[in-house]
Each structure stands twice: as structure tokens, then as C-alpha cells.
Write a protein that holds these residues in place. Structure first.
Motif, PDB file in Angstrom:
ATOM      1  N   SER A 167       0.844  -1.196   0.000  1.00  0.00           N
ATOM      2  CA  SER A 167       0.000   0.000   0.000  1.00  0.00           C
ATOM      3  C   SER A 167       0.876   1.242   0.000  1.00  0.00           C
ATOM      4  O   SER A 167       1.770   1.379   0.844  1.00  0.00           O
ATOM      5  CB  SER A 167      -0.919   0.006   1.232  1.00  0.00           C
ATOM      6  OG  SER A 167      -1.626   1.221   1.344  1.00  0.00           O
TER       7      SER A 167
ATOM      8  N   SER B 289      -3.032  -6.027   7.187  1.00  0.00           N
ATOM      9  CA  SER B 289      -3.649  -5.155   6.191  1.00  0.00           C
ATOM     10  C   SER B 289      -3.185  -3.744   6.495  1.00  0.00           C
ATOM     11  O   SER B 289      -3.254  -3.298   7.645  1.00  0.00           O
ATOM     12  CB  SER B 289      -5.174  -5.254   6.265  1.00  0.00           C
ATOM     13  OG  SER B 289      -5.793  -4.331   5.381  1.00  0.00           O
TER      14      SER B 289
ATOM     15  N   HIS C 116      -2.400   0.590   5.410  1.00  0.00           N
ATOM     16  CA  HIS C 116      -2.601   1.822   4.654  1.00  0.00           C
ATOM     17  C   HIS C 116      -1.278   2.566   4.697  1.00  0.00           C
ATOM     18  O   HIS C 116      -1.009   3.338   5.615  1.00  0.00           O
ATOM     19  CB  HIS C 116      -3.726   2.653   5.263  1.00  0.00           C
ATOM     20  CG  HIS C 116      -3.987   3.929   4.524  1.00  0.00           C
ATOM     21  ND1 HIS C 116      -4.485   5.052   5.126  1.00  0.00           N
ATOM     22  CD2 HIS C 116      -3.800   4.267   3.219  1.00  0.00           C
ATOM     23  CE1 HIS C 116      -4.591   6.026   4.236  1.00  0.00           C
ATOM     24  NE2 HIS C 116      -4.184   5.571   3.082  1.00  0.00           N
TER      25      HIS C 116
ATOM     26  N   ALA D   2     -10.378  -0.303   5.630  1.00  0.00           N
ATOM     27  CA  ALA D   2     -11.390   0.184   4.692  1.00  0.00           C
ATOM     28  C   ALA D   2     -11.334   1.695   4.539  1.00  0.00           C
ATOM     29  O   ALA D   2     -12.313   2.307   4.151  1.00  0.00           O
ATOM     30  CB  ALA D   2     -12.784  -0.239   5.161  1.00  0.00           C
ATOM     31  N   GLY D   3     -10.214   2.317   4.848  1.00  0.00           N
ATOM     32  CA  GLY D   3     -10.080   3.759   4.686  1.00  0.00           C
ATOM     33  C   GLY D   3     -10.350   4.517   5.970  1.00  0.00           C
ATOM     34  O   GLY D   3     -11.217   4.150   6.757  1.00  0.00           O
TER      35      GLY D   3
ATOM     36  N   ASP E 110     -12.788  -1.657   1.251  1.00  0.00           N
ATOM     37  CA  ASP E 110     -12.099  -0.530   0.634  1.00  0.00           C
ATOM     38  C   ASP E 110     -13.042   0.661   0.631  1.00  0.00           C
ATOM     39  O   ASP E 110     -14.208   0.539   0.238  1.00  0.00           O
ATOM     40  CB  ASP E 110     -11.682  -0.860  -0.805  1.00  0.00           C
ATOM     41  CG  ASP E 110     -11.008   0.317  -1.494  1.00  0.00           C
ATOM     42  OD1 ASP E 110      -9.859   0.619  -1.135  1.00  0.00           O
ATOM     43  OD2 ASP E 110     -11.645   0.931  -2.372  1.00  0.00           O
ATOM     44  N   ALA E 111     -12.544   1.815   1.077  1.00  0.00           N
ATOM     45  CA  ALA E 111     -13.287   3.074   0.978  1.00  0.00           C
ATOM     46  C   ALA E 111     -14.719   2.936   1.499  1.00  0.00           C
ATOM     47  O   ALA E 111     -15.679   3.231   0.788  1.00  0.00           O
ATOM     48  CB  ALA E 111     -13.285   3.579  -0.460  1.00  0.00           C
TER      49      ALA E 111
ATOM     50  N   SER F  75     -11.231  -9.430  -4.127  1.00  0.00           N
ATOM     51  CA  SER F  75     -10.384  -8.261  -3.934  1.00  0.00           C
ATOM     52  C   SER F  75     -11.207  -7.057  -4.375  1.00  0.00           C
ATOM     53  O   SER F  75     -11.758  -7.043  -5.483  1.00  0.00           O
ATOM     54  CB  SER F  75      -9.099  -8.363  -4.752  1.00  0.00           C
ATOM     55  OG  SER F  75      -8.279  -7.218  -4.553  1.00  0.00           O
TER      56      SER F  75
ATOM     57  N   ASP G  10     -11.822  -2.824  -4.884  1.00  0.00           N
ATOM     58  CA  ASP G  10     -11.194  -1.525  -5.093  1.00  0.00           C
ATOM     59  C   ASP G  10     -12.215  -0.566  -5.686  1.00  0.00           C
ATOM     60  O   ASP G  10     -12.690  -0.769  -6.812  1.00  0.00           O
ATOM     61  CB  ASP G  10      -9.981  -1.646  -6.023  1.00  0.00           C
ATOM     62  CG  ASP G  10      -9.286  -0.308  -6.240  1.00  0.00           C
ATOM     63  OD1 ASP G  10      -8.829   0.279  -5.248  1.00  0.00           O
ATOM     64  OD2 ASP G  10      -9.218   0.139  -7.401  1.00  0.00           O
ATOM     65  N   ASP G  11     -12.570   0.463  -4.919  1.00  0.00           N
ATOM     66  CA  ASP G  11     -13.449   1.531  -5.393  1.00  0.00           C
ATOM     67  C   ASP G  11     -14.752   0.989  -5.983  1.00  0.00           C
ATOM     68  O   ASP G  11     -15.203   1.419  -7.045  1.00  0.00           O
ATOM     69  CB  ASP G  11     -12.715   2.386  -6.424  1.00  0.00           C
ATOM     70  CG  ASP G  11     -13.395   3.735  -6.652  1.00  0.00           C
ATOM     71  OD1 ASP G  11     -14.123   4.191  -5.749  1.00  0.00           O
ATOM     72  OD2 ASP G  11     -13.204   4.317  -7.731  1.00  0.00           O
TER      73      ASP G  11
ATOM     74  N   ASP H 267      -6.313  -3.412  -8.256  1.00  0.00           N
ATOM     75  CA  ASP H 267      -6.001  -2.009  -8.000  1.00  0.00           C
ATOM     76  C   ASP H 267      -6.222  -1.209  -9.276  1.00  0.00           C
ATOM     77  O   ASP H 267      -5.576  -1.470 -10.303  1.00  0.00           O
ATOM     78  CB  ASP H 267      -4.550  -1.847  -7.531  1.00  0.00           C
ATOM     79  CG  ASP H 267      -4.206  -0.403  -7.217  1.00  0.00           C
ATOM     80  OD1 ASP H 267      -4.633   0.084  -6.151  1.00  0.00           O
ATOM     81  OD2 ASP H 267      -3.527   0.239  -8.041  1.00  0.00           O
TER      82      ASP H 267
ATOM     83  N   SER I 137      -0.388  -2.582  -5.772  1.00  0.00           N
ATOM     84  CA  SER I 137      -0.699  -1.200  -5.400  1.00  0.00           C
ATOM     85  C   SER I 137       0.056  -0.268  -6.335  1.00  0.00           C
ATOM     86  O   SER I 137       1.292  -0.255  -6.341  1.00  0.00           O
ATOM     87  CB  SER I 137      -0.308  -0.921  -3.944  1.00  0.00           C
ATOM     88  OG  SER I 137      -0.571   0.428  -3.595  1.00  0.00           O
TER      89      SER I 137
END
Length: 408
Positions: A123, A166, A168, A214-215, A262-263, A304, A306-307, A341, A381
Motif C-alpha cells: 500500500s 492489512s 494503509h 477500509a479507509g 475498501d473506501a 479483492s 477496489d473503489d 487495484d 498497489s
């Protein structure tokens, strides 16, 4: 000063970190820094010819950690050194010389060589993993992939068993851990800016597994036992735990599998223990909805996220990597363990001899590894890709590898 490091590096910017010295050895606060860099190794003789950083950060008290970005020329190698001056105008000697190197695209670099190293999570230019140290205890390690050799830093020192980190970047890391006595698994949290930097987040009589960030410091995990598993979500800004599922008890008909996040979005599978109903896939981003049919049916697993888009493994023979962009599903190719990603996917696949790492950039597939040992668990990433492999063969110790990918 002996711990200056280049932790991230691309064609325009290097990031360096160091431990602040004092104005009197390791006491007090220095008055000023001088930071120089060059495309060749720096010595005391060549120091005056280095390019000097025009604005250096203000020194902080001795023992604190500092970092700064440096705009660099488009060269593959950068060397950085640092000096300090105290309030009386006395300059220190030259620090250690930190070296950053931009790997050639698709060159495979072995990051670790000692012990057993597994569960990589990449990350923001930093890779975090579990390393088995002396006396067979696990610790969490991290390395910025900009430095030559990418010197690993050990973040924990409490032993026991650890798994599934995990991260960030270097700012926040979560993992599952337990003591040597076989205690149940608990969730641990590391924060770069906190003192102490890591702590146990859960302390209960059941298993807490598979934490995933998760952000904004939020994360999800699986909570339960062999008889039930629920999905929990920690909202850091609200200081609140949210139970996303509440259907296992009292009948124990359903089990909720490993989440991905994620997010502010979480995805997981719900399994029917009785075998009389379909397994279902759910997505939560404030409300929960069933996305099983969106993914093509109940054979989707190993996600997995992502966004709001998903890569996943489809149960078949052989297993297949699929990509869901939120609207449609696309088949990528045979493989497993996808890492998604920004619309690209890394995965592992059998090449007829052993497991190798592959990369799909949204258009075509590139084989990253081609060796005589197994490569597993890719983590993607940006334009960096990390994974674990067994260079000593089946039954041997795992090591961490990485490569640089083309910019997308």
C-alpha cells in the motif's frame, strides 16, 4: 545519524525518513538540517558538490521520527545524506548515505533472505508482512520499496503468532495475533503517530480473524467460532463497532466468510451450513445488498475490492479470475488469489510446473515470474507488485519478492 532511509522513489520524487538527533548528541533539538542528494555515492569529499534541498524541515526533539519529500532528477539511482547544526553553529559529521533505486520494469527483486516471510500487503509504496524471527516467533515488518535493498523495519516485539496484516501505507496497520499458549486470535492495530504504536484492539473469548482496512482507520473483520461467524466493522470517526451480519445465531445455519474492504465498502460471502441453499455474496456501504446475481451466481469467492469494483475467483476446474466493474462481469483467465487495484489485477496461476505470478493491465496478461519454485499471494498497489515465494522449494521458507510495473 545512522538510520537515514529512502523509503519511496519514483521518476520525480524521493521520500526519506530518519530519527531526529539532538543538539547535543541524542539530547535536545538540533537547530537546522542540511540535506544533500546526488546521482552518485556521496562522500565527505563530494558533499559540497551535492544538490542541497532548498527548504529543509524544522528539526524535532531527539528520538522522534521525521520525513520529507525531495524532488529528484529522472535518474534510476539517488543518494541522500544529512547534516545537522546546533544553536552554537557546530556542524555534525555526515550521516549514513541512503540509496534509492528505481527497479527496471518487470525485474524481480528478492526483498528478504532470512527466516520465513509471508502474507505481504502492499500500500502506498510500503509492503507489510509477517516474518518469523528467532525462537520461531512472528513479528510484523515493513519496508518502503524505494530504497536499494528496501531495508525491512520490525514494527512489533511481542512474539506469539501473527497473520493477515492489512495496511494503509505506513500510517495504519491491522493484523490478527495470539500468544504462544494458543489463546484465541485477537485484532491488533498499529498507528504510526500513536504512542505506543501498536495495541490489542479486541480482547474476548472468541476468534477475531481476517482484519482488513477500509479507509480513514476503519476496518472490517470476521468474529466468531467454529459454530458461528459474523462480520464486524469499526467506524473510527464515530468510535463505533457495527455488526454487519446477525444471522448465525441461534440456528447456526449461516456462516459469514472472510471480508474484503475498501473506501467504506465491505464485501463477503454468506455460506449455508445445511447445504440446502445457495451461498450468497453481500456488499455493504451503509446498507447491505445481495450482489450474487450481479457476479454471475454463487460460485464467486476470494474477493479483492477496489473503489466498488471486484476481482474474484470463480469455482471451476481450473479456477478462473473474474472482474466486475459494478455493471458487467469479464473473464480474465485461469488463476486464483486475485489482487485488484485501479482496474488492473495480479493473480497466481499454475504454469504446468508450479504456481507463478501474472498481471492483467486491463487489456492483456503478462507473466511476471518464471522460475522453478512456487510464487503466491500477490499484492498490487499502483505500479508496484509484491508476493511471497519459496525459493528453496516445497517445504522451504517463504520469502518476499517485488517488481515494478509500467505506469498505468
Amino acid at each position: 545519524m545512522t538510520d537515514l532511509q529512502v523509503v519511496t522513489l519514483d521518476e520525480t520524487t524521493a521520500t526519506i525518513i530518519w530519527t531526529a538527533p539532538g543538539d547535543d548528541d541524542l539530547v535536545g533539538t538540533a537547530a537546522e538540517y542540511q540535506i544533500g542528494y546526488a546521482a552518485e555515492p556521496i562522500t565527505g569529499v563530494s558533499w559540497p558538490s551535492c544538490t542541497m534541498l532548498p527548504v529543509c524541515p524544522t528539526p524535532t526533539p531527539a528520538g522522534s521520527r521525521q520525513s520529507t519529500p525531495i524532488e529528484t532528477p529522472p535518474v534510476p539511482d539517488i543518494y541522500v545524506a544529512l547534516k545537522t547544526v546546533d544553536e552554537s553553529g557546530n556542524w555534525s559529521g555526515l550521516s549514513n548515505v541512503a540509496h534509492g533505486h528505481i527497479p527496471t520494469i518487470f525485474d524481480v527483486i528478492q526483498l528478504t533472505t532470512q527466516g520465513s516471510n509471508r502474507d505481504p500487503c502492499l500500500s502506498d509504496g510500503f509492503v507489510t508482512w509477517v516474518g518469523t524471527m528467532e525462537a520461531y516467533t512472528d513479528e510484523i515488518l515493513i519496508a518502503g520499496l524505494g530504497g536499494a535493498g528496501a531495508s525491512p523495519t520490525v514494527l512489533t516485539d511481542n512474539g506469539g503468532e501473527k497473520a493477515q496484516p492489512s495496511s494503509h501505507g505506513r500510517e495504519k496497520i491491522v493484523w490478527q495475533g495470539r500468544g504462544d499458549g494458543g489463546d484465541d486470535w485477537e485484532i491488533f492495530v498499529y498507528s504510526y503517530q500513536s504512542v505506543p504504536r501498536y495495541r490489542a484492539f479486541t480482547d474476548n473469548e472468541v476468534r477475531d480473524l481476517f482484519p482488513v482496512l477500509a479507509g480513514a482507520g476503519n476496518f472490517a473483520w470476521q468474529y466468531g467460532s467454529t459454530m458461528f461467524e459474523e462480520i464486524h466493522y469499526w467506524n473510527a470517526s464515530m468510535n463505533e463497532k457495527i455488526t454487519l451480519t446477525n444471522e448465525c445465531c441461534p440456528t447456526n445455519r449461516y456462516s459469514n466468510g472472510r471480508p474484503v474492504a475498501d473506501a467504506f465498502t465491505v464485501v463477503w460471502n454468506r455460506y449455508d451450513r445445511t447445504g440446502s441453499g445457495e451461498n450468497r455474496t453481500y456488499m455493504w456501504n451503509g446498507t447491505r445488498r445481495d450482489i450474487t446475481d450481479d457476479l454471475g451466481g454463487s460460485a464467486a469467492h476470494d474477493f479483492s475490492l477496489d473503489d466498488g469494483t471486484l476481482a474474484y475467483e470463480w469455482s471451476a476446474s481450473p479456477s478462473t479470475i473474474m472482474y466486475w466493474d459494478g455493471m458487467t462481469v469479464r473473464e480474465i483467465g485461469d488463476g486464483s488469489a486475485p489482487s485488484l487495484d485501479d482496474g488492473a489485477i495480479a493473480f497466481e496461476a499454475w504454469d504446468g510446473h508450479d504456481w507463478e505470478i501474472y498481471f492483467w493491465d486491463g487489456m492483456s496478461i503478462e507473466q511476471i515470474t518464471d522460475n522453478d519454485f512456487g510464487d503466491y499471494d500477490p499484492s498490487l498497489s499502483g505500479n508496484l507488485l509484491a508476493w511471497s515465494g519459496r525459493p528453496s522449494g516445497p517445504g522451504g521458507l517463504y520469502q518476499i519478492f517485488y517488481t515494478r510495473l509500467p505506469e498505468r
